[in-house]
Design an enzyme around this catalytic site. Structure first.
Site, short mmCIF file in Angstrom:
data_model
loop_
_atom_site.label_atom_id
_atom_site.label_comp_id
_atom_site.label_asym_id
_atom_site.label_seq_id
_atom_site.Cartn_x
_atom_site.Cartn_y
_atom_site.Cartn_z
N GLU A 218 -1.60 -5.25 -43.32
CA GLU A 218 -0.14 -5.16 -43.28
C GLU A 218 0.36 -5.23 -44.71
O GLU A 218 0.40 -6.30 -45.31
CB GLU A 218 0.43 -6.29 -42.43
CG GLU A 218 0.10 -6.19 -40.96
CD GLU A 218 0.71 -4.98 -40.29
OE1 GLU A 218 1.70 -4.42 -40.83
OE2 GLU A 218 0.21 -4.57 -39.23
N CYS A 253 8.59 -6.93 -46.97
CA CYS A 253 7.90 -5.65 -47.00
C CYS A 253 8.69 -4.53 -46.35
O CYS A 253 8.43 -3.35 -46.60
CB CYS A 253 6.53 -5.77 -46.33
SG CYS A 253 6.62 -6.42 -44.65
#
Length: 493
Positions: A218, A253
Site C-alpha cells: 500500500e 497517501c
C-alpha cells in the site's frame, strides 16, 4: 512475551518458529478464536480511546476530531463489518463443474496463509496498523505487527496493549527501526503486508523474493484532483480541503496532490479556496488547533525544499508560512507551477497544493498519464460525459467523483494501488481475501466413470472428451455417436 531490548535475527527466527508452531496447532482457525480477537480489538479502542488520542496528539499533534473519526471510528467500523460478515466469508463458495467431471461438485475454500508480517506507516499509526491485522485475524492467521518508529508514542502504546487484549501466542508486536525491520524481513513469512513508500517497498519485495513470499504493498503517488468549471464550487472546494488539509494536514497517501483546472476558471477556484481556508483555519493557520504538524524535522525540511526551489518560489498565492520550531507549515496554494519542478515530480505528502492550468480540461489526461499511476484520482464535475471519460481513461488505485478521500470509508470497495502506487488491496472482505488462500476442492464419487478417458486412446475418444470439455451438447451427442460406432466396429473386428 515481551520483546527484548535488542531484537535481532535470532530473536525474530525464534518468534516466527513459535508462532508457526501455534498456528499449526490449529488454534487460530476456529471461528470462535477469530471472533474473540476481533471483539477485543473493538474493546481496546473503546477502553483506551483517551490514550490513543493522546498518543496521536503527541506523535502528530493530530486533532481529536481526526483521531476519533479517521482512526478510531474507522477501525471500529472495520472490525464490526468483519464480525458481522465473518461466518459468510468463511463459508466455502460453491462452483459449477463441467460435464467432463460429471457427476461432481466443487467449492472454493478460504484457508489462512499461516504466519504473516504487517509493517505499518506513521501517518495513521492506529488505523494502518490494526486494520490489516483485522483482515489477518479474520482469515485465521498468526500475526506480527511492526509499527512505525516515526510515531513512537503510538508504537509503544500498541506494543503495550496488543498483548493484553489479543492472544499473544498468535499476535505479536515488534517495535524498532531499520535493524528490527531488517531482522524481521530475513525470516520466512506466508505473506507480507507493507504500507509506506515505494523506496522501502522495493526492499520489502527483494526480501520477500528469497522465499517467494506474496506481498501486499500500500503505497502512494501524486493523486490529482481535476476541477471542471461546471461544479458547485463551494462544495467542491470544501471537499478538496477536507481531503487535503483535513487528512493529517496533507500527510496522507490519498490526499489530493495537485489540482488541474482551466486557465479561465483558475482565479475563481483560487479565490474560493482562499476564502474557505481562512474560514476553516483562520488568518493565522499556524496557530490553528485543527491542523496536524509535520511529523518530524526531516519531512519539514523536505517540504521546505519543495517550496524554496527557484522554479516554485514565486508561485505561492496563499499560505507558505512556516514554524520549524513547532514543525508547522500552513496550507499553501501554488498557481501555475512548472511541470518539471520538483514539487510536480514527487509525492508531496504535506500541506502544499499546486494548481496546474490548462486551456481545455481534457488536457488533464496527458498530465495524469505522464506520471506513474496514482493511488487515487478525483474529478469534480456535473457533466456525465466527463465522468464517463474520466473513469474510462484514468488508471488509479481508486477514483472518486465529486469528493476526495471518502472512498477509504466504504468497506465494499477494494482499497489498493496499481503500478507504483501499490499492489493488492484490502478493506472489508478484500482484507479477508488478502490474507487467505483460495483452495480449489473438487468432490467426486465412484459413479460415472467414463472409459473414454483411459487408454488405448482413439480418435473417437478424443472427439468425445474434447466435446465434453467444450460443453456443447450438440458436439457431445455427435462425438458420443461417433465413438460408439467406432467402438462397435472395433469390437466386431
Amino acid at each position: 512475551m515481551e520483546v527484548p531490548t535488542t531484537f535481532g535475527g535470532d530473536d525474530a527466527a525464534e518468534m516466527v518458529t513459535e508462532l508457526r508452531r501455534n498456528f499449526l496447532s490449529g488454534k487460530t482457525r476456529s471461528y470462535e478464536w477469530r471472533v474473540a480477537q476481533l471483539k477485543n480489538i473493538v474493546k481496546f479502542v473503546e477502553e483506551r480511546e483517551t490514550e490513543i488520542v493522546d498518543a496521536l496528539r503527541s506523535d502528530l499533534n493530530k486533532p481529536e476530531f481526526e483521531s476519533v473519526l479517521f482512526e478510531i471510528s474507522l477501525l471500529k467500523s472495520s472490525c464490526k463489518v468483519a464480525l458481522k460478515e465473518l461466518k459468510q466469508w468463511m463459508k466455502p463458495e460453491k462452483v459449477k463443474t463441467t460435464l467432463l467431471a460429471f457427476p461432481s461438485s466443487a467449492e472454493i475454500v478460504a484457508e489462512p496463509l499461516g504466519v504473516v508480517l504487517i509493517i505499518s506507516a506513521w501517518n495513521y499509526p492506529i488505523l494502518l496498523s490494526l486494520d490489516p491485522v483485522i483482515g489477518a485475524i479474520a482469515a485465521g492467521n498468526a500475526v506480527v505487527l511492526k509499527p512505525s518508529e516515526i510515531s513512537p508514542v503510538t508504537s509503544s502504546l500498541l506494543a503495550k496493549y496488543v498483548g493484553q487484549y489479543l492472544d499473544s501466542s498468535a499476535v505479536r508486536v515488534v517495535e524498532g527501526a531499520v535493524p528490527e525491520t531488517s531482522a524481521l524481513l530475513e525470516q520466512k513469512w506466508d505473506k507480507i503486508f507493507y504500507t509506506g513508500n515505494a523506496k522501502v517497498a522495493r526492499v520489502v519485495m527483494t526480501a520477500a523474493a528469497k522465499y517467494l513470499t506474496p506481498v501486499v504493498l500500500e503505497l502512494g503517488g501524486k493523486s490529482p484532483a481535476v476541477v471542471d468549471p461546471d461544479v458547485n464550487l463551494k462544495i467542491a472546494v470544501r471537499r478538496i480541503i477536507a481531503g487535503k488539509w483535513g487528512n493529517n494536514n496533507g500527510q496522507a497517501c490519498i490526499s489530493p496532490d495537485y489540482i488541474v483546472t482551466t486557465r479561465d476558471f483558475a482565479p475563481k477556484l483560487v479565490d474560493t479556496l482562499k476564502r474557505e481556508l481562512d474560514r476553516f483555519y483562520g488568518k493565522e493557520p499556524l496557530q490553528s488547533p485543527d491542523l496536524s504538524r509535520i511529523v518530524n524535522s526531516n519531512h519539514f525540511d523536505r517540504l521546505a525544499r519543495l517550496l524554496d526551489e527557484d522554479k516554485v518560489a514565486g508561485k505561492i498565492v496563499y499560505g507558505g508560512q512556516r514554524d520549524k520550531a513547532h514543525l508547522k507549515i500552513a496550507p499553501t496554494l501554488l498557481l501555475d507551477v512548472p511541470q518539471d519542478s520538483q514539487i510536480m515530480n514527487e509525492e508531496i505528502f504535506g500541506p502544499l497544493l499546486p494548481i496546474i492550468m490548462v486551456d481545455k480540461l481534457e488536457e488533464c489526461y496527458e498530465i495524469i498519464m505522464s506520471r506513474t499511476k496514482p493511488l487515487a484520482a478525483y474529478l469534480f464535475t456535473n457533466r456525465n460525459n466527463l465522468k464517463d471519460q474520466f473513469v474510462r481513461t484514468v488508471s488509479a488505485g481508486g477514483l472518486v467523483i465529486n469528493d476526495s478521500a471518502i472512498h477509504l470509508a466504504v468497506h465494499g470497495l477494494p482499497f489498493g494501488g496499481v503500478d507504483e502506487s501499490g499492489m493488492g488491496s484490502y478493506h472489508g472482505k478484500f482484507s479477508f481475501d488478502a490474507f487467505s488462500h483460495k483452495k480449489a476442492v473438487l468432490y467426486r464419487s465412484f459413479l460415472g466413470d467414463a472409459p473414454a478417458r483411459y487408454p488405448p486412446y482413439t480418435r473417437g475418444k478424443m472427439r468425445l472428451l474434447s466435446a465434453l470439455m467444450a460443453g456443447s451438447i450438440l458436439d457431445i451427442f455427435q462425438a458420443l455417436a461417433g465413438w460408439l460406432t467406432s467402438a462397435r466396429k472395433e469390437k466386431s473386428a
